[in-house]
Design an enzyme around this catalytic site. Structure first.
Site, short mmCIF file in Angstrom:
data_model
loop_
_atom_site.label_atom_id
_atom_site.label_comp_id
_atom_site.label_asym_id
_atom_site.label_seq_id
_atom_site.Cartn_x
_atom_site.Cartn_y
_atom_site.Cartn_z
N ASP A 127 13.35 -9.10 2.65
CA ASP A 127 12.61 -10.05 3.79
C ASP A 127 11.54 -10.87 3.15
O ASP A 127 10.31 -10.06 2.88
CB ASP A 127 12.31 -8.97 4.90
CG ASP A 127 11.61 -9.81 6.07
OD1 ASP A 127 12.52 -9.94 6.84
OD2 ASP A 127 10.38 -9.93 6.12
N TYR B 123 4.36 -16.00 3.30
CA TYR B 123 3.85 -15.02 2.38
C TYR B 123 3.47 -15.75 1.18
O TYR B 123 2.95 -15.28 0.00
CB TYR B 123 4.85 -14.01 2.13
CG TYR B 123 5.38 -13.11 3.10
CD1 TYR B 123 4.48 -13.31 4.61
CD2 TYR B 123 6.52 -12.51 3.28
CE1 TYR B 123 5.04 -12.54 5.77
CE2 TYR B 123 6.80 -11.79 4.49
CZ TYR B 123 5.94 -11.72 5.76
OH TYR B 123 6.56 -11.22 6.63
N HIS C 194 8.65 -17.40 13.10
CA HIS C 194 7.90 -16.09 12.78
C HIS C 194 6.94 -15.52 13.86
O HIS C 194 6.99 -14.59 13.79
CB HIS C 194 6.85 -16.73 11.67
CG HIS C 194 6.22 -15.72 10.72
ND1 HIS C 194 6.07 -15.60 9.15
CD2 HIS C 194 6.26 -14.18 10.81
CE1 HIS C 194 5.88 -14.38 8.73
NE2 HIS C 194 5.69 -13.74 9.84
N1 LIG Z 1 7.48 -10.82 11.17
C1 LIG Z 1 6.06 -10.55 11.09
O1 LIG Z 1 5.28 -10.96 11.70
C2 LIG Z 1 6.23 -9.18 9.95
C3 LIG Z 1 4.61 -8.74 10.16
C4 LIG Z 1 4.52 -7.92 8.90
C5 LIG Z 1 5.45 -7.42 8.06
N2 LIG Z 1 6.64 -8.03 8.24
C6 LIG Z 1 7.49 -7.50 7.20
O2 LIG Z 1 7.90 -6.03 7.21
C7 LIG Z 1 7.84 -5.79 6.09
C8 LIG Z 1 7.03 -4.00 6.07
O3 LIG Z 1 5.87 -4.35 6.55
P1 LIG Z 1 4.22 -4.24 5.81
O4 LIG Z 1 4.44 -4.61 4.30
O5 LIG Z 1 3.38 -4.81 6.78
O6 LIG Z 1 4.31 -2.61 5.95
P2 LIG Z 1 4.86 -1.19 5.76
O7 LIG Z 1 6.18 -1.44 4.93
O8 LIG Z 1 4.73 -0.45 6.80
O9 LIG Z 1 3.86 -0.25 4.76
C9 LIG Z 1 3.58 -0.96 3.40
C10 LIG Z 1 2.34 -0.08 2.86
O10 LIG Z 1 2.69 1.11 2.81
C11 LIG Z 1 2.51 1.52 1.29
N3 LIG Z 1 3.80 2.54 1.08
C12 LIG Z 1 5.19 1.94 1.04
N4 LIG Z 1 5.88 2.93 0.78
C13 LIG Z 1 5.31 4.13 0.82
C14 LIG Z 1 5.48 5.48 0.48
N5 LIG Z 1 6.99 6.00 0.35
N6 LIG Z 1 4.53 6.33 0.65
C15 LIG Z 1 3.12 5.89 1.10
N7 LIG Z 1 2.94 4.64 1.18
C16 LIG Z 1 3.75 3.88 0.90
C17 LIG Z 1 2.51 0.39 0.49
O11 LIG Z 1 1.89 0.61 -0.50
P3 LIG Z 1 1.99 -0.14 -2.10
O12 LIG Z 1 2.72 -1.29 -2.05
O13 LIG Z 1 0.60 -0.02 -2.83
O14 LIG Z 1 2.95 1.04 -2.73
C18 LIG Z 1 2.03 -0.53 1.37
O15 LIG Z 1 0.51 -0.44 1.43
C19 LIG Z 1 6.73 -6.73 5.22
O16 LIG Z 1 6.80 -6.48 3.85
C20 LIG Z 1 7.41 -8.12 5.88
O17 LIG Z 1 8.65 -8.45 5.09
C21 LIG Z 1 6.92 -9.02 9.25
#
Ligand SMILES: NC(=O)c1ccc[n+]([C@@H]2O[C@H](COP(=O)([O-])OP(=O)(O)OC[C@H]3O[C@@H](n4cnc5c(N)ncnc54)[C@H](OP(=O)(O)O)[C@@H]3O)[C@@H](O)[C@H]2O)c1
Length: 276
Positions: free
Chosen positions: A45, A50, A107
């Site tokens: 994704d 990004y 988005h």
């Molecule tokens: N459509 C939208 O508006 C929108 C908005 C936000 C996000 N998204 C999508 O959703 C995806 C995921 O959301 P997100 O990146 O915001 O947040 P997330 O996946 O909820 O959390 C990511 C964070 O958690 C940490 N993490 C990941 N796995 C872990 C684990 N097993 N244990 C402890 N910590 C962990 C990562 O750290 P490290 O990387 O330092 O390991 C990072 O800081 C995004 O990458 C994007 O593709 C979409």
């Protein structure tokens, strides 16, 4: 480990677990994506916003895995909602991602800035041209979806919204379901915020899994699509290992009861950010 798939309203299938690349610097994105593909993820994704679509495309090309075995999502940046700009930028995203996208999303609806209906019609055109095999939206509320329903032809295949145990979004998920729209949960672990919650750590300790695995499993059992982000290999592996256990009904309800309507990201009804 076999990742389940969800069948979308256009007949295409999407792996229920993917890898998100938000906030991964472009220079680190190729390596992070290659790691995820090596571990077994087949769903990535990304988004124009990004700034790392090109590196995702490079990782896919270098992985040796056939393009059609990987499900790739991208999203239209907020500055490109005008119909011609939407088409032009959709084509650019497709180009960077191996010639087509599996899923292309608006988005953000930006309801105070621009009418998203003509933008959606551009996505319909990209769909008809085969540049994206499915099309959908992100951060749409029920009333935004209703407007699309009344004024356009194709029902979005997905609605990608913020969901985690502190923002369970059951009303909007029900609306999506009733209209044949699959729900995708962004920030599924609330960027780590929910991992110290006592209810979640209690369940994790009881079943010998990590808090992140418990939360991701909760999403999977609710039927949502998730794509946690991590640049840490051990976490990318951990987040993939969620298909050999199940949460009980009591554990599921206890996690859902943590809802407090807490957004970590913007409110889609007022968010109006458009890059200069
Ligand atoms: N459509 C939208 O508006 C929108 C908005 C936000 C996000 N998204 C999508 O959703 C995806 C995921 O959301 P997100 O990146 O915001 O947040 P997330 O996946 O909820 O959390 C990511 C964070 O958690 C940490 N993490 C990941 N796995 C872990 C684990 N097993 N244990 C402890 N910590 C962990 C990562 O750290 P490290 O990387 O330092 O390991 C990072 O800081 C995004 O990458 C994007 O593709 C979409």
């Amino acid at each position: 480990m076999t990742v389940p798939t969800i069948t979308l309203n256009d007949g295409k299938t999407i792996p229920q677990l993917g890898f998100g690349v938000f906030q991964i610097e472009p220079e680190n994105t190729k390596a992070a994506t290659l790691t995820a593909l090596e571990i077994g993820y087949r769903h990535i994704d990304t988004a124009e916003m990004y700034g790392n679509e090109k590196e995702v495309g490079e990782a896919i090309a270098e992985s040796g895995i056939p393009r059609e075995e990987i499900f790739v999502t991208s999203k239209l940046n907020n500055g490109f909602h005008a119909p011609d700009a939407a088409i032009e930028n959709g084509k650019k995203s497709a180009d960077r991602l191996g010639g087509y996208m599996d899923l292309f999303l608006i988005h953000w609806p930006l309801p105070t800035v621009i009418d998203f209906v003509p933008t959606w019609k551009s996505l319909e055109e990209l769909y008809h041209q085969g540049l994206s095999r499915s099309i959908g939206v992100s951060n749409f509320q029920a009333h935004h979806l209703r407007k699309l329903h009344e004024q356009t032809t194709i029902v979005p295949a997905v609605n990608q919204i913020e969901i985690h145990p502190y923002l369970v979004q059951d009303e909007l998920r029900a609306f999506d379901r009733e209209h044949g729209i699959a729900t995708e949960a962004w920030s599924p672990i609330a960027q780590g915020l929910v991992l110290d919650d006592p209810t979640i750590t209690r369940v994790a300790d009881a079943i010998g899994k990590t808090p992140a695995q418990v939360v991701l499993r909760w999403h999977i059992q609710r039927g949502d699509i998730v794509f946690p982000k991590s640049v840490t290999r051990s976490r990318v592996e951990e987040n993939f290992a969620i298909f050999d256990f199940e949460l009980s009904d009591e554990e599921m309800s206890a996690i859902t009861a943590l809802d407090r309507g807490h957004r970590t990201g913007p409110d889609p009804d007022v968010f109006d950010y458009v890059p200069a």
